[in-house]
Design a protein around this motif. Structure first.
Motif, PDB file in Angstrom:
ATOM      1  N   VAL A   1       0.842  -1.203   0.000  1.00 33.07           N
ATOM      2  CA  VAL A   1       0.000   0.000   0.000  1.00 33.07           C
ATOM      3  C   VAL A   1       0.874   1.250   0.000  1.00 33.07           C
ATOM      4  CG1 VAL A   1      -1.865   1.211   1.199  1.00 33.07           C
ATOM      5  CG2 VAL A   1      -1.688  -1.291   1.350  1.00 33.07           C
ATOM      6  N   ASP A   2       0.536   2.177  -0.886  1.00 33.67           N
ATOM      7  CA  ASP A   2       1.244   3.460  -0.902  1.00 33.67           C
ATOM      8  C   ASP A   2       0.586   4.368   0.140  1.00 33.67           C
ATOM      9  OD1 ASP A   2       2.556   5.789  -1.342  1.00 33.67           O
ATOM     10  OD2 ASP A   2       1.750   6.137  -3.359  1.00 33.67           O
ATOM     11  N   THR A   3       1.333   4.699   1.168  1.00 42.63           N
ATOM     12  CA  THR A   3       0.762   5.503   2.254  1.00 42.63           C
ATOM     13  C   THR A   3       1.402   6.888   2.307  1.00 42.63           C
ATOM     14  OG1 THR A   3       2.326   4.446   3.760  1.00 42.63           O
ATOM     15  CG2 THR A   3       0.097   3.559   3.722  1.00 42.63           C
TER      16      THR A   3
ATOM     17  N   GLY B   1       2.095  10.498   2.517  1.00 45.06           N
ATOM     18  CA  GLY B   1       1.294  11.672   2.892  1.00 45.06           C
ATOM     19  C   GLY B   1       0.098  11.389   3.776  1.00 45.06           C
ATOM     20  N   ILE B   2      -0.084  10.141   4.179  1.00 43.83           N
ATOM     21  CA  ILE B   2      -1.244   9.838   5.043  1.00 43.83           C
ATOM     22  C   ILE B   2      -0.859  10.000   6.507  1.00 43.83           C
ATOM     23  CG2 ILE B   2      -2.872   8.048   5.763  1.00 43.83           C
ATOM     24  CD1 ILE B   2      -2.551   6.957   2.851  1.00 43.83           C
ATOM     25  N   GLU B   3      -1.645  10.790   7.201  1.00 44.17           N
ATOM     26  CA  GLU B   3      -1.409  11.054   8.620  1.00 44.17           C
ATOM     27  C   GLU B   3      -1.675   9.771   9.410  1.00 44.17           C
ATOM     28  OE1 GLU B   3      -1.103  13.689  12.086  1.00 44.17           O
ATOM     29  OE2 GLU B   3      -0.460  13.854   9.999  1.00 44.17           O
ATOM     30  N   PRO B   4      -0.690   9.324  10.223  1.00 39.80           N
ATOM     31  CA  PRO B   4      -0.933   8.114  11.029  1.00 39.80           C
ATOM     32  C   PRO B   4      -2.093   8.339  12.007  1.00 39.80           C
ATOM     33  CG  PRO B   4       1.383   8.819  11.148  1.00 39.80           C
ATOM     34  CD  PRO B   4       0.627   9.907  10.476  1.00 39.80           C
TER      35      PRO B   4
END
Lengths: 104, 481, 499
Positions: free
Chosen positions: A44-46, A48-51
């Protein structure tokens, strides 16, 4: 990221869980299976996704600085484990919890 | 080769709250073992942390005091390791997002040997909230250690500097400045014996003129400035000698032994540290708004820097005096109270930092416990100012005040220290002196300046020391001209 | 004393009988204690029983009733999952580590039940530290599924599940970190609700994975669950993650009609991996909802498959840290023989924890350790957000989501015990709601025939938006007004009177 016996031993040491040689081998097999499951995430390309740590976007509530606790030492120490090494006495003395000598 | 030492400090300041950082248990020092160890302190199954508001306010105060960035959102993290004084098996601390970010502290490094005093800015990297661990007590039972968790969960603000210091003197000047500051803003009682202010000092050395930092060793838990100086000096020498002998420095945690004056590597605890930090799921992000900061700012005392500038402007004190008077809030408050009670500012400064400070120091007493309060000192200084007593007499009055012999005026009366300021009476005395010492008068007139002083002395003697020396000077000059 | 057994009555019926003094709390409690005595040796639903304490509470409840000082659950015997600290009770969390631990304080929900005058019947069996989907990791032995004794009740709240299904309590509590209320509810055929994260205080509930753990009711019907929620839910200042919301009445919407209800069916919940026999039951239940006026909407929760990998990073990571306090110093198991401090830690923890708990501690320690944090923990937290966002999108199109609660009916004891990955897939339909923090429930929806010819219950899962518990309970209740699956009781434990 293939897991090795050495990894198992290192992690077991960090977690303070004694693992025998035969346990380590068996554990390696099971953990390798679980890690295989986990590896699916890597596809999965994550970027820029805020944890996400909490399900609700809330902030910490603060407690007034007032003493609310009373001394329950004797109550709590009824649960003290047995000292061990031949002694079944509770591992407390003079209100202190007893452990093998701490070396600094 | 010439070496340069590079020093950074991590200081654990115990915050002045009533209760622990994550529970309502008291943090009072000196209680019987584990009597202040509530279910949260001993980490019973199922307990949860709730953050103490006062601890957060202390952190904000500190951030404001050093002009630091205060994080609008900071996060508590778990630092995982096993140790019997760490009941949860992790310490709740802050890791990636601390509450206080970059700031700075200006220090005054005192003159040492042929080096004169100077000012320096020490940059603060961060300050974060965390909980203290408990204590291991040795010797209660043979071969065992006893664990007391009263201290576990006590709120700490860990203040971390950049590696900005270049000598033990700078490090100690910083530590002293910080020690005063945290007491000044009321977030820490500063009691070093009780462990309320503990410093870890990171020391490395490098060839002078090079940029790359050497490998550092961390001296743990220094709780006196004297030990800090000794430990840094020893450690620096040791590292330089090791390198000069062709050895290398291994990163390590060391302890200072005050008995031998040496540092030594700790045997356990560290090994391969892997703290596995991660955000504590039991706590939500700490959010601090501008309004929160304003509310705290409103409760803050005037800070030492501001007060120093005010002393220079308002009282025309020198930078040196203003600085010295603002090294502690109690000292500054005493000075201001003296001036407010009607004493001359410059004279107050001289007396507070001179005679009073020396006396307090000799008696090993702090200024808040001074037997002479600011009002009494001001009254004494006013009596010098209105020519009631001479400076010399004032010193006698000061001694008597110290010994609680009565009010300033009572002491002056009782000891007969009031000086003669009636010019007619002084003239009469001088006339007598001139008549009785014609030879001296002649000498003076012949150009011997010394003779004048001798005549003053005679006049003072004749007045039994009570004549106002300035008046004696004036009248004598007139008569001889 | 009434003639027929009260064991199948709803909580509100029991409450009415108690308040009308048709039965005393002591009598009602004794009825359940007798059943426990009869069936628990074979089912093993309870770890700790204390008749003295239980009956004293019943007596106190009767006194309250006599004084007219009652609440809806006053005098009703409730089973408590052994994950909740209850003062003076052995509280083990299903572990040898805590086998001798007597809780010195009450969990928030225990305080709430006490205040309501409910009676604590005993502490129910569970997977060790709530880690398991079959109750087979309990130090105190497995629990039998009352519908088929050679099958598991599901987990981790397996003891509470078996107790509710076998009518060894009026209702029970459970906790749900990845499906531990809903999967056993499905496997044992009763109604279980996992509320919105933060609705029920976690204070005094022994932590497994703090950001996912949530307590909820396990009972015969949606109405019973609503009454339980009225006691359990509510703000508690001792839990920083407790939601500070106004107290609500979860029964308020039970009787609303379902006309126009938009039910979302996520295609991922009906794909490969779902037993065909279970799928059929779910389809029939959906058809029933259509009859009730519901409108069916096709939705997608595209990241469902990732919920298991994400969960098996986050939950073990949190658990590895949460379980560090069990070090044999202040309470819990300490090895009998050790040479030094390190040896004491290593042995105490190796002996005190079972195999599955140790596995999860090791996985959790590994994913947090230096060099792996970003690739595992951080990545999992990022995907967790993607999973939560799937639901945000889905709820734009529907009011509730429905699907199976578990991919199969109850499986045989020992069947998956040596294959943790197969066991973990039991929670494929439940885990994502924990990750998102959403409420979910499982209600009895019918039975499916096993390969060996046993009829086993199937649960329909209902997932709601945040704080929509009252709506979900309404949705479940309306179904239970037109079906009787929730009233079925296992033959194996039928009382003589009604046989």
């Amino acid at each position: 990221m293939a897991l090795s016996i050495e990894d198992i031993k290192k992690v077991a040491h960090l977690a303070r869980i004694e693992v025998s040689e035969s346990d380590a081998a068996a554990t390696l097999t099971k953990l390798t299976g679980i890690l295989g499951l986990i590896e699916q995430m890597q596809a999965v390309d994550t970027t820029g996704i805020e944890p996400m740590s909490h399900s609700q976007d809330l902030s910490q509530r603060l407690r007034d600085d007032i003493v609310t606790k009373t001394n329950l030492r004797d109550e709590f120490q009824k649960n003290a484990p047995a000292l061990g090494n031949g002694s079944t006495e509770p591992a407390v003395a003079g209100g202190l919890y007893l452990v093998p000598k701490v070396i600094e | 080769m010439e070496w340069e030492v590079v020093i950074g400090l991590e200081t654990h300041t115990q915050l002045r709250t009533n209760t622990k950082i994550f529970s309502g248990a008291s943090i009072k020092y000196g209680a019987e073992p584990n009597t202040q160890a509530c279910e949260v302190s001993i980490a019973l199954p199922g307990v949860l942390p709730v953050l103490n508001k006062e601890a957060v306010q202390c952190a904000i105060k500190f951030g404001l005091a050093i002009n630091a960035h205060i994080a609008p959102r900071s996060v508590f993290a778990r630092k995982n390791y096993f140790y019997p004084d760490l009941p949860k098996g992790y310490q709740i601390s802050q890791f990636e997002l601390p509450v206080v970010g970059k700031g700075a502290v200006t220090i005054q490094v005192p003159a040492v040997g042929k080096n004169s005093a100077y000012e320096k800015v020490v940059n603060i990297t961060r300050a974060h909230l965390e909980e203290d661990a408990g204590k291991s007590v040795h010797g209660a039972v043979e071969g065992m250690s006893g664990i007391d968790l009263n201290r576990a969960g006590t709120p700490l603000l860990e203040i971390v500097t950049e590696p900005d210091m270049r000598s033990a003197a700078e490090a100690v000047a910083y530590a002293k400045k910080l020690h005063e500051l945290v007491q000044w803003i009321g977030i820490c009682d500063g009691n070093m014996q009780e462990g309320s202010f503990r410093c870890d000092v990171n020391v490395s050395v490098r060839p002078k003129g090079t940029e790359k930092l050497g490998t550092r060793r961390e001296i743990k838990n220094l709780n006196s400035f004297k030990f800090m100086t000794q430990a840094i000096e020893y450690e620096t020498r040791w590292q330089i000698e090791t390198l000069e002998d062709g050895g290398t420095i291994q990163q390590a945690t060391v302890l200072f032994n005050p008995d031998t004056g040496e540092t030594r590597s700790m045997r356990s605890k560290e090994e391969a540290n892997d703290y596995r930090y991660f955000p504590d799921p039991d706590l939500l992000p700490l959010v601090i708004s501008e309004a929160d900061k304003d509310a705290v700012r409103a409760t803050m005392p005037e800070l030492p820097e501001a007060m120093k500038a005010r002393f220079e402007a308002e009282y025309a004190l020198s930078s040196y005096d203003s600085n010295a008077l603002t090294t502690s809030r109690d000292l500054a408050n005493y000075f201001v109270a003296t001036v407010d009670a009607g004493a001359d500012a410059k004279q107050s400064a001289n007396w507070v930092m001179g005679i009073l400070a020396a006396k307090l120091n000799a008696a090993d007493t702090s200024i808040i416990d001074s037997p002479i309060n600011a009002q009494q000192l001001a009254q004494l200084l006013r009596r010098i100012g209105d020519n009631t007593i001479s400076n010399n007499a004032a010193k006698q009055v000061f001694e008597a005040l110290w010994n609680a012999e009565g009010s300033v005026d009572d002491i002056i009366a009782a000891k007969g220290l009031k000086q003669e300021s009636d010019s007619g009476a002084i003239e009469a005395i001088i006339d007598e002196v001139l008549a009785a010492n014609a030879a001296m008068v002649d000498e003076f007139k012949a150009g011997k300046e010394k003779a004048f002083n001798a005549l003053v002395g005679q006049a003072m003697k004749a007045s039994k020391g009570k004549a106002n020396p300035a008046q004696v000077n004036d009248i004598l000059k007139k008569k001889l001209s | 004393m009434m003639n027929s057994s009260p064991i199948n009555l709803s909580l509100s019926q029991l409450g009415e009988m108690l308040q009308a003094k048709k039965i005393s709390s002591v009598e009602l409690t004794q009825t359940f204690l007798d059943r426990i005595q009869q069936y628990n040796p074979s089912i093993n639903a309870y770890i700790a029983l204390d008749e003295g304490k239980t009956l004293a509470q019943a007596k106190a409840a009767d006194a309250r009733i006599a004084a007219g000082n009652t609440a809806p659950l006053t005098g009703i015997p409730i089973a408590q999952k052994d994950i909740f600290c209850a003062k003076g009770w052995q509280t083990t969390c299903g572990s040898k580590m805590l086998a001798n631990f007597i809780a010195p304080y009450d969990a928030h929900i225990i305080t709430q039940f006490d205040a309501a005058g409910a009676v604590n019947l005993g502490k129910t069996n569970m997977d060790e530290f709530a880690m398991g989907s079959s109750n087979e990791t309990s130090y105190f032995g497995g629990v039998k599924n009352p519908w088929s004794f050679d099958r598991v009740p599901g987990g981790s709240s397996g003891g509470s599940a078996a107790a509710v299904a076998a009518r060894l309590c009026a209702a029970a509590t459970g906790t749900d970190t990845g499906g531990s209320i809903r999967q056993p509810a499905s496997l044992c055929g009763f109604t279980g609700l996992k509320p919105t994260y933060g609705a029920v205080s976690r204070f005094g509930m022994i932590a497994f994975a703090s950001s996912l753990d949530q307590a909820g009711p396990m009972a015969k019907s949606a109405e019973d669950c609503a009454l339980m929620m009225n006691v359990m839910a509510g703000f508690d200042e001792r839990d920083s993650t407790s939601l500070n919301r106004e107290k609500e009445d979860y029964t308020r919407d039970l009787n609303l009609p379902l006309q126009g209800l938009k039910v979302g069916l996520p295609k991922e919940y009906f794909a490969e991996g779902l037993d065909a026999s279970v799928g059929k039951v779910i389809e029939a239940a959906i058809a029933e909802y259509k009859k009730l006026g519901a409108e069916i909407v096709d939705i997608s929760l595209p990241n469902t498959g990732l919920s298991i990998p994400v969960y098996y990073v986050l939950a073990p990571a949190e658990a590895s840290s949460n379980l560090s306090r069990y070090d044999g110093v202040r309470y819990g198991h300490r090895a009998a023989e050790y040479t030094d401090l390190m040896d004491m830690y290593n042995k105490s923890r190796a002996e005190g924890f079972g195999a599955e708990v140790k596995r999860r501690i090791l996985i959790g320690t590994y994913v947090l350790s230096a060099g792996y944090y970003d690739a595992y923990y951080l990545k999992a937290q990022q995907i967790r957000r993607l999973i939560a966002q799937d639901f945000v999108e889905a709820f734009k199109k529907c009011d509730v989501i429905m699907g199976p609660a578990a991919p199969s009916t109850a499986f045989k004891a020992g069947e998956k015990v040596d294959d943790p990955v197969a066991m973990y897939l039991q929670d494929i339909y439940t885990i994502s709601t924990n990750l998102a923090g959403l409420p979910g429930m499982s209600i009895p929806a019918g039975f499916a025939q096993s390969d060996d010819g046993v009829s086993l219950p199937v649960g329909l899962q209902i997932i709601g938006n945040y704080f929509d518990e009252a709506r979900m309970l309404n949705v479940a209740h309306q179904y239970q007004q037109v079906t009787d699956w929730h009233e079925r009781m296992p033959e194996l434990v039928l009382p003589k009177e009604v046989k």
